[in-house]
Design a protein around this motif. Structure first.
Motif, PDB file in Angstrom:
ATOM      1  N   THR A 140      -2.511   0.024   2.405  1.00  0.00           N
ATOM      2  CA  THR A 140      -3.822  -0.566   2.677  1.00  0.00           C
ATOM      3  C   THR A 140      -4.913   0.168   1.916  1.00  0.00           C
ATOM      4  O   THR A 140      -5.792  -0.450   1.296  1.00  0.00           O
ATOM      5  CB  THR A 140      -4.120  -0.529   4.190  1.00  0.00           C
ATOM      6  OG1 THR A 140      -3.081  -1.216   4.894  1.00  0.00           O
ATOM      7  CG2 THR A 140      -5.453  -1.183   4.491  1.00  0.00           C
ATOM      8  N   GLY A 165       0.983  -0.913   8.095  1.00  0.00           N
ATOM      9  CA  GLY A 165      -0.112  -1.652   7.478  1.00  0.00           C
ATOM     10  C   GLY A 165       0.415  -2.450   6.306  1.00  0.00           C
ATOM     11  O   GLY A 165       1.321  -3.278   6.448  1.00  0.00           O
ATOM     12  N   THR A 166      -0.110  -2.205   5.128  1.00  0.00           N
ATOM     13  CA  THR A 166       0.341  -2.871   3.907  1.00  0.00           C
ATOM     14  C   THR A 166       1.515  -2.096   3.328  1.00  0.00           C
ATOM     15  O   THR A 166       1.366  -0.947   2.942  1.00  0.00           O
ATOM     16  CB  THR A 166      -0.804  -2.949   2.880  1.00  0.00           C
ATOM     17  OG1 THR A 166      -1.934  -3.585   3.478  1.00  0.00           O
ATOM     18  CG2 THR A 166      -0.377  -3.726   1.649  1.00  0.00           C
TER      19      THR A 166
END
Length: 228
Positions: A140, A165-166
């Motif tokens: 992220t 998250g990402t």
């Protein structure tokens, strides 16, 4: 490998463990002695949360269903385990051995890595190569930085796969599906080295794949992709 003993829990006699769970990290296979297994569940990185524990052997927590009830589960730190059993170290010897020259580029390297152990190795690697770099603790933050920078100033992105998250898949897809960023080469740096994982990342369009702490290949790929 007795996971109870490594985690600091009371270890049983070997005969009392019913199962051995085999995993592959960095092209090496390791078996964990397990007393029993309740279920096998698959969790996405979005379902993982950083633990508040100070124990370096635990990285994340997540909830799993046990007897129809949500129970908090801890996720162990694979990189710390590999270091503790001497399969990996801080990388200093490998860096001195394989980084045999300084690399000269005016481009910036961005890296995403959630493991503190692996971030240390990457930092030492970049310092030895003499390259400009920024390392972020998750995908992220790396994507946010990509959006701030001039794409022409970015020479290379190195990303782990499994991050909260990402994750690495999403980082790679974000870059390769953006016409302004698609030219940036991507190296996946991960302990997950199975053919299935490689295949999935290749479909996204990554430019290289190395196992964590594989300094020799990391240096070769960085030199090849950054200076092409």
């Amino acid at each position: 490998m007795n996971l109870d003993a490594w985690l600091g829990l009371p270890a049983l006699e070997v005969k009392d463990y019913k199962l051995i769970i085999f995993c592959e990290f960095n092209h090496k296979k390791i078996g964990f002695l397990v007393k029993d297994m309740l279920d096998i569940v698959e969790k996405t990185t979005q379902e993982l949360r950083h633990t508040e524990e100070t124990n370096s052997k635990i990285t994340y927590t997540t909830y799993v269903k046990v007897n129809n009830k949500d129970e908090l589960c801890t996720v162990f730190n694979a990189e710390q385990l590999l270091r503790d059993i001497k399969w990996t170290d801080d990388g200093s010897d490998e860096i001195r051995k394989y980084v045999d020259e300084k690399l000269h580029s005016d481009k910036l390297i961005l890296a995403a890595e959630d493991s503190g152990v692996a971030r240390e190795v990457l930092s030492s690697f970049f310092e030895e190569t003499g390259l400009d770099y920024e390392i972020y603790a998750n995908g992220t933050l790396l994507v946010k930085r990509l959006e701030e920078l001039n794409p022409e100033k970015i020479g290379l992105v190195i990303t782990d796969i499994e991050m909260p998250g990402t994750d690495g898949y999403q980082v790679a897809a974000f870059i390769k599906n953006n016409k302004n960023l698609a030219h940036i080469p991507i190296i996946v740096n991960s302990s997950m080295t199975t053919d299935a994982v490689r295949g999935k990342m290749n479909q996204v369009g990554v430019d290289g794949f190395v196992g964590k702490t594989d300094i020799s290949n990391l240096f070769k790929l960085t030199k090849k992709l950054l200076l092409r």
